[in-house]
Motif scaffolding. Sequence first.
Motif, PDB file in Angstrom:
ATOM      1  N   ILE A 119       0.859  -1.177   0.000  1.00 45.97           N
ATOM      2  CA  ILE A 119       0.000   0.000   0.000  1.00 45.97           C
ATOM      3  C   ILE A 119       0.902   1.235   0.000  1.00 45.97           C
ATOM      4  O   ILE A 119       2.092   1.146   0.348  1.00 45.97           O
ATOM      5  CB  ILE A 119      -0.961   0.040   1.198  1.00 45.97           C
ATOM      6  N   ALA A 120       0.356   2.372  -0.391  1.00 48.22           N
ATOM      7  CA  ALA A 120       1.191   3.571  -0.492  1.00 48.22           C
ATOM      8  C   ALA A 120       0.342   4.822  -0.323  1.00 48.22           C
ATOM      9  O   ALA A 120      -0.843   4.842  -0.652  1.00 48.22           O
ATOM     10  CB  ALA A 120       1.916   3.603  -1.840  1.00 48.22           C
ATOM     11  N   ALA A 121       0.991   5.876   0.195  1.00 50.16           N
ATOM     12  CA  ALA A 121       0.402   7.209   0.270  1.00 50.16           C
ATOM     13  C   ALA A 121       1.533   8.207   0.057  1.00 50.16           C
ATOM     14  O   ALA A 121       2.311   8.494   0.977  1.00 50.16           O
ATOM     15  CB  ALA A 121      -0.278   7.436   1.610  1.00 50.16           C
ATOM     16  N   VAL A 122       1.636   8.713  -1.172  1.00 48.35           N
ATOM     17  CA  VAL A 122       2.737   9.599  -1.560  1.00 48.35           C
ATOM     18  C   VAL A 122       2.153  10.914  -2.058  1.00 48.35           C
ATOM     19  O   VAL A 122       1.239  10.918  -2.888  1.00 48.35           O
ATOM     20  CB  VAL A 122       3.609   8.955  -2.654  1.00 48.35           C
ATOM     21  N   ASP A 123       2.694  12.017  -1.568  1.00 48.97           N
ATOM     22  CA  ASP A 123       2.289  13.347  -2.021  1.00 48.97           C
ATOM     23  C   ASP A 123       3.516  14.254  -1.897  1.00 48.97           C
ATOM     24  O   ASP A 123       3.789  14.796  -0.819  1.00 48.97           O
ATOM     25  CB  ASP A 123       1.125  13.877  -1.190  1.00 48.97           C
ATOM     26  N   VAL A 124       4.263  14.392  -2.983  1.00 49.86           N
ATOM     27  CA  VAL A 124       5.515  15.141  -2.943  1.00 49.86           C
ATOM     28  C   VAL A 124       5.518  16.211  -4.029  1.00 49.86           C
ATOM     29  O   VAL A 124       4.786  16.123  -5.026  1.00 49.86           O
ATOM     30  CB  VAL A 124       6.737  14.208  -3.126  1.00 49.86           C
ATOM     31  N   GLY A 125       6.352  17.219  -3.813  1.00 54.70           N
ATOM     32  CA  GLY A 125       6.456  18.301  -4.774  1.00 54.70           C
ATOM     33  C   GLY A 125       7.863  18.863  -4.850  1.00 54.70           C
ATOM     34  O   GLY A 125       8.656  18.742  -3.908  1.00 54.70           O
ATOM     35  N   TYR A 126       8.177  19.460  -5.996  1.00 55.11           N
ATOM     36  CA  TYR A 126       9.477  20.083  -6.228  1.00 55.11           C
ATOM     37  C   TYR A 126       9.233  21.447  -6.884  1.00 55.11           C
ATOM     38  O   TYR A 126       8.484  21.557  -7.870  1.00 55.11           O
ATOM     39  CB  TYR A 126      10.330  19.208  -7.139  1.00 55.11           C
ATOM     40  N   VAL A 127       9.853  22.490  -6.335  1.00 53.07           N
ATOM     41  CA  VAL A 127       9.704  23.851  -6.857  1.00 53.07           C
ATOM     42  C   VAL A 127      10.978  24.253  -7.580  1.00 53.07           C
ATOM     43  O   VAL A 127      12.081  24.174  -7.009  1.00 53.07           O
ATOM     44  CB  VAL A 127       9.393  24.844  -5.725  1.00 53.07           C
ATOM     45  N   MET A 128      10.827  24.679  -8.830  1.00 46.23           N
ATOM     46  CA  MET A 128      11.963  25.076  -9.649  1.00 46.23           C
ATOM     47  C   MET A 128      11.943  26.583  -9.876  1.00 46.23           C
ATOM     48  O   MET A 128      10.929  27.144 -10.346  1.00 46.23           O
ATOM     49  CB  MET A 128      11.919  24.354 -11.008  1.00 46.23           C
ATOM     50  N   HIS A 129      13.008  27.250  -9.492  1.00 47.25           N
ATOM     51  CA  HIS A 129      13.187  28.695  -9.700  1.00 47.25           C
ATOM     52  C   HIS A 129      12.062  29.519  -9.063  1.00 47.25           C
ATOM     53  O   HIS A 129      11.747  30.612  -9.552  1.00 47.25           O
ATOM     54  CB  HIS A 129      13.293  29.018 -11.193  1.00 47.25           C
ATOM     55  N   GLU A 130      11.449  28.982  -8.030  1.00 51.60           N
ATOM     56  CA  GLU A 130      10.405  29.672  -7.274  1.00 51.60           C
ATOM     57  C   GLU A 130       9.197  30.043  -8.134  1.00 51.60           C
ATOM     58  O   GLU A 130       8.356  30.845  -7.721  1.00 51.60           O
ATOM     59  CB  GLU A 130      10.954  30.935  -6.604  1.00 51.60           C
ATOM     60  N   MET A 131       9.084  29.468  -9.326  1.00 51.08           N
ATOM     61  CA  MET A 131       7.982  29.819 -10.222  1.00 51.08           C
ATOM     62  C   MET A 131       7.180  28.604 -10.674  1.00 51.08           C
ATOM     63  O   MET A 131       5.999  28.719 -10.996  1.00 51.08           O
ATOM     64  CB  MET A 131       8.518  30.547 -11.465  1.00 51.08           C
ATOM     65  N   THR A 132       7.812  27.449 -10.731  1.00 48.38           N
ATOM     66  CA  THR A 132       7.166  26.253 -11.261  1.00 48.38           C
ATOM     67  C   THR A 132       7.214  25.144 -10.214  1.00 48.38           C
ATOM     68  O   THR A 132       8.283  24.840  -9.676  1.00 48.38           O
ATOM     69  CB  THR A 132       7.870  25.764 -12.536  1.00 48.38           C
ATOM     70  N   ARG A 133       6.048  24.555  -9.939  1.00 53.19           N
ATOM     71  CA  ARG A 133       5.983  23.458  -8.971  1.00 53.19           C
ATOM     72  C   ARG A 133       5.517  22.178  -9.674  1.00 53.19           C
ATOM     73  O   ARG A 133       4.503  22.166 -10.379  1.00 53.19           O
ATOM     74  CB  ARG A 133       5.017  23.760  -7.826  1.00 53.19           C
ATOM     75  N   PHE A 134       6.277  21.108  -9.482  1.00 59.04           N
ATOM     76  CA  PHE A 134       5.912  19.787  -9.975  1.00 59.04           C
ATOM     77  C   PHE A 134       5.421  18.949  -8.795  1.00 59.04           C
ATOM     78  O   PHE A 134       6.095  18.883  -7.759  1.00 59.04           O
ATOM     79  CB  PHE A 134       7.117  19.108 -10.633  1.00 59.04           C
ATOM     80  N   GLY A 135       4.269  18.331  -8.943  1.00 58.67           N
ATOM     81  CA  GLY A 135       3.702  17.536  -7.866  1.00 58.67           C
ATOM     82  C   GLY A 135       3.337  16.135  -8.324  1.00 58.67           C
ATOM     83  O   GLY A 135       2.913  15.927  -9.467  1.00 58.67           O
ATOM     84  N   LEU A 136       3.511  15.169  -7.439  1.00 57.78           N
ATOM     85  CA  LEU A 136       3.177  13.773  -7.733  1.00 57.78           C
ATOM     86  C   LEU A 136       2.423  13.186  -6.546  1.00 57.78           C
ATOM     87  O   LEU A 136       2.878  13.287  -5.403  1.00 57.78           O
ATOM     88  CB  LEU A 136       4.441  12.956  -8.000  1.00 57.78           C
ATOM     89  N   LYS A 137       1.274  12.587  -6.834  1.00 55.42           N
ATOM     90  CA  LYS A 137       0.500  11.879  -5.818  1.00 55.42           C
ATOM     91  C   LYS A 137       0.304  10.431  -6.257  1.00 55.42           C
ATOM     92  O   LYS A 137      -0.085  10.174  -7.402  1.00 55.42           O
ATOM     93  CB  LYS A 137      -0.873  12.532  -5.618  1.00 55.42           C
ATOM     94  N   VAL A 138       0.583   9.506  -5.348  1.00 55.77           N
ATOM     95  CA  VAL A 138       0.390   8.081  -5.604  1.00 55.77           C
ATOM     96  C   VAL A 138      -0.315   7.482  -4.390  1.00 55.77           C
ATOM     97  O   VAL A 138       0.118   7.703  -3.249  1.00 55.77           O
ATOM     98  CB  VAL A 138       1.724   7.351  -5.844  1.00 55.77           C
ATOM     99  N   ASP A 139      -1.393   6.759  -4.630  1.00 53.22           N
ATOM    100  CA  ASP A 139      -2.133   6.108  -3.555  1.00 53.22           C
ATOM    101  C   ASP A 139      -2.460   4.675  -3.960  1.00 53.22           C
ATOM    102  O   ASP A 139      -2.815   4.413  -5.123  1.00 53.22           O
ATOM    103  CB  ASP A 139      -3.437   6.856  -3.237  1.00 53.22           C
ATOM    104  N   ARG A 140      -2.361   3.774  -3.004  1.00 49.84           N
ATOM    105  CA  ARG A 140      -2.749   2.387  -3.225  1.00 49.84           C
ATOM    106  C   ARG A 140      -3.238   1.815  -1.895  1.00 49.84           C
ATOM    107  O   ARG A 140      -2.535   1.899  -0.880  1.00 49.84           O
ATOM    108  CB  ARG A 140      -1.579   1.557  -3.756  1.00 49.84           C
ATOM    109  N   ASN A 141      -4.454   1.254  -1.917  1.00 46.97           N
ATOM    110  CA  ASN A 141      -4.988   0.652  -0.700  1.00 46.97           C
ATOM    111  C   ASN A 141      -6.219  -0.170  -1.051  1.00 46.97           C
ATOM    112  O   ASN A 141      -6.719  -0.139  -2.179  1.00 46.97           O
ATOM    113  CB  ASN A 141      -5.354   1.713   0.340  1.00 46.97           C
TER     114      ASN A 141
END
Length: 250
Positions: A119-141
């Motif tokens: 099972i998984a619960a992932v919610d992470v993000g990365y901000v590039m140059h304070e202008m662009t945010r990349f986000g990834l969510k993964v869930d399994r249950n």
Amino acid sequence: GSRVELGGRSPLHADLRRERIDFGNDGFGSDELAATLNREVTEGGVAFRMDVTPLTTIVVRTGVSYDVFEFARLRDSNSVTVLPGLEIKPSALISGKAMVGFRHFDAESSLVPDFSGVIAAVDVGYVMHEMTRFGLKVDRNLEYSFQIDKPYYIATSATFEVKQALGPSWDVVGRAGRASLAYESFAVGDGNVFGPADRERLLTYGIGIGRRLGESVRVGLDVDHGRRRSSAERREYEGFKAGGSFTYGY
């Protein structure tokens, strides 16, 4: 429901909860949902937290639960969950939480297949140059199904999102996601062979625009398209949906 928590400032935190889930009360429910999903849930768990850096915390959550159904007693079950992972503060290069663990689902009835898996619960993000945010969510249950002949399904989903700032107040968002639902059937025949399992796939993509009002408030407008494909009849659909959002503490 009732809840008891023990722990205080200790790195160990214990939790005990009992809750009744009722889909047919107050005249706003559904008899069909109540017949398959009404239940009493008793859960207990222990969580361990340890700061490994000023920005990173190791978390290990363990829990047991026991579900007793009001009408569908064949669905009575107990589960054991172990879910370790990391929590990373927003000021880090990559922030959010990432929890990946194991769940053992033990059905009381031999007519319901057991489940042991990731099972998984992932919610992470990365901000590039304070202008662009990349986000990834993964869930399994594992989730209970409202279908009479399908006691539960394994839901796995992943969503990727890119948010681009347009100056200090406005932003645009693009996202795409995929989800799969794997339904389990009750046993048939001599109890050693299970019925056919339904499979469903949901693909979504969308865009949005938002405006920040001050430091902690964001309002947005989003449009998404979804397409559902299913091995069961009359469960497929495709279409657009639009809606607004209000976020505080953003």
